[in-house]
Design a protein around this motif. Structure first.
Motif, mmCIF file in Angstrom:
data_model
loop_
_atom_site.group_PDB
_atom_site.id
_atom_site.type_symbol
_atom_site.label_atom_id
_atom_site.label_comp_id
_atom_site.label_asym_id
_atom_site.label_seq_id
_atom_site.Cartn_x
_atom_site.Cartn_y
_atom_site.Cartn_z
ATOM 1 N N VAL A 73 0.842 -1.197 0.000
ATOM 2 C CA VAL A 73 0.000 0.000 0.000
ATOM 3 C C VAL A 73 0.877 1.246 0.000
ATOM 4 N N ARG A 107 -15.554 3.535 0.055
ATOM 5 C CA ARG A 107 -14.564 3.037 1.016
ATOM 6 C C ARG A 107 -13.373 3.988 1.115
ATOM 7 N N VAL A 108 -13.005 4.610 0.006
ATOM 8 C CA VAL A 108 -11.876 5.552 0.025
ATOM 9 C C VAL A 108 -12.236 6.796 0.835
ATOM 10 N N ARG A 144 -14.490 7.223 2.998
ATOM 11 C CA ARG A 144 -14.835 6.936 4.391
ATOM 12 C C ARG A 144 -13.661 7.239 5.321
ATOM 13 N N MET A 145 -12.472 7.398 4.754
ATOM 14 C CA MET A 145 -11.294 7.737 5.560
ATOM 15 C C MET A 145 -11.454 9.080 6.267
ATOM 16 N N ARG A 192 -11.617 8.562 9.750
ATOM 17 C CA ARG A 192 -10.425 8.043 10.413
ATOM 18 C C ARG A 192 -9.325 9.088 10.527
ATOM 19 N N LEU A 248 -4.270 9.591 4.085
ATOM 20 C CA LEU A 248 -5.174 8.454 4.287
ATOM 21 C C LEU A 248 -5.964 8.146 3.011
ATOM 22 N N ALA A 295 -5.758 4.597 1.155
ATOM 23 C CA ALA A 295 -6.991 3.839 0.934
ATOM 24 C C ALA A 295 -7.195 3.555 -0.547
ATOM 25 N N ASP A 324 -4.855 0.845 -1.644
ATOM 26 C CA ASP A 324 -5.345 -0.447 -1.166
ATOM 27 C C ASP A 324 -6.449 -0.997 -2.066
ATOM 28 N N GLU A 325 -7.146 -0.108 -2.763
ATOM 29 C CA GLU A 325 -8.208 -0.517 -3.692
ATOM 30 C C GLU A 325 -7.678 -0.719 -5.112
#
Length: 200
Positions: free
Chosen positions: A6, A28-29, A31-32, A35, A126, A130, A133-134
């Motif tokens: 990553v 999903r990206v 949504r960081m 976080r 982030l 993310a 990671d996708e």
């Protein structure tokens, strides 16, 4: 992906395939944003996810020419997704005027660093991780001219109280994407001991 993979995926990419990115993946990206750090849990981050072709074109019109003049191929206009990263400074002040954050004399804390911008950079990282990671690639650009800032803000639609940190380009990397620039290749990584100090 393994975390080391990553991390390797977090780099500046200036070439994208036209393939759209599935909304579940985008969800999903972005949504960081939940976080990302924000001083005192101020939650001043703001994102606008742009897939509409006309708005993407307006953003490219405002920012891409500078890169074309430097010899880069079009890349902002190629990206199927643009994510405007913004921050609302007032959220920080509002949070630090709450009773649990006030100084002993009842005043708001002094801000030696504008942590809203600091936290915005953390959110950017982030988002990039993310996306990697996708299996997605990202780039980033920030406005540096008053007219460009005004044009970008008009296209993005941030309210007046949200500052624009910059825009993430996002999509699947094109096999024709240019590699690192000559200036990047000619610069070596600084030795770790120039960047990290240990106090044992």
């Amino acid at each position: 992906m393994e975390f080391t993979e990553v991390l390797r995926g977090r780099r500046m990419v200036r070439g994208y395939r036209p393939d759209p990115v599935d909304e579940d993946v985008l969800g999903r990206v972005v949504r960081m944003v939940h976080r990302a750090p924000s001083g005192g849990f101020s939650q001043g981050h703001r994102l606008v996810v742009i897939t509409a072709p006309e708005v993407r074109r307006q953003i490219a019109d405002a920012s891409e020419q500078e890169y074309l003049d430097l010899g880069f191929a079009p890349w902002i206009s190629q990206a199927p997704v643009l994510i405007a990263v913004g921050v609302r400074e007032a959220s920080y002040h509002e949070r630090y005027q709450q009773p649990d954050k006030l100084e002993a004399d009842g005043s708001e804390t002094i801000w030696p660093v504008p942590y809203w911008w600091f936290d915005s950079g953390a959110l950017l990282t982030l988002i990039q991780l993310a996306a990697a990671d996708e299996g997605l690639a990202t780039g980033f650009f920030g406005p540096d001219d008053p007219k460009e800032i005004a044009d970008l803000r008009a296209a993005i639609g941030f309210p007046d109280d949200v500052g624009l940190s910059g825009v993430v380009t996002l999509g699947y990397e094109s096999p024709d994407a240019p590699g690192p620039s000559k200036s990047s290749l000619s610069r070596r990584r600084l030795p770790l001991d120039e960047l990290v100090t240990w106090v044992r």
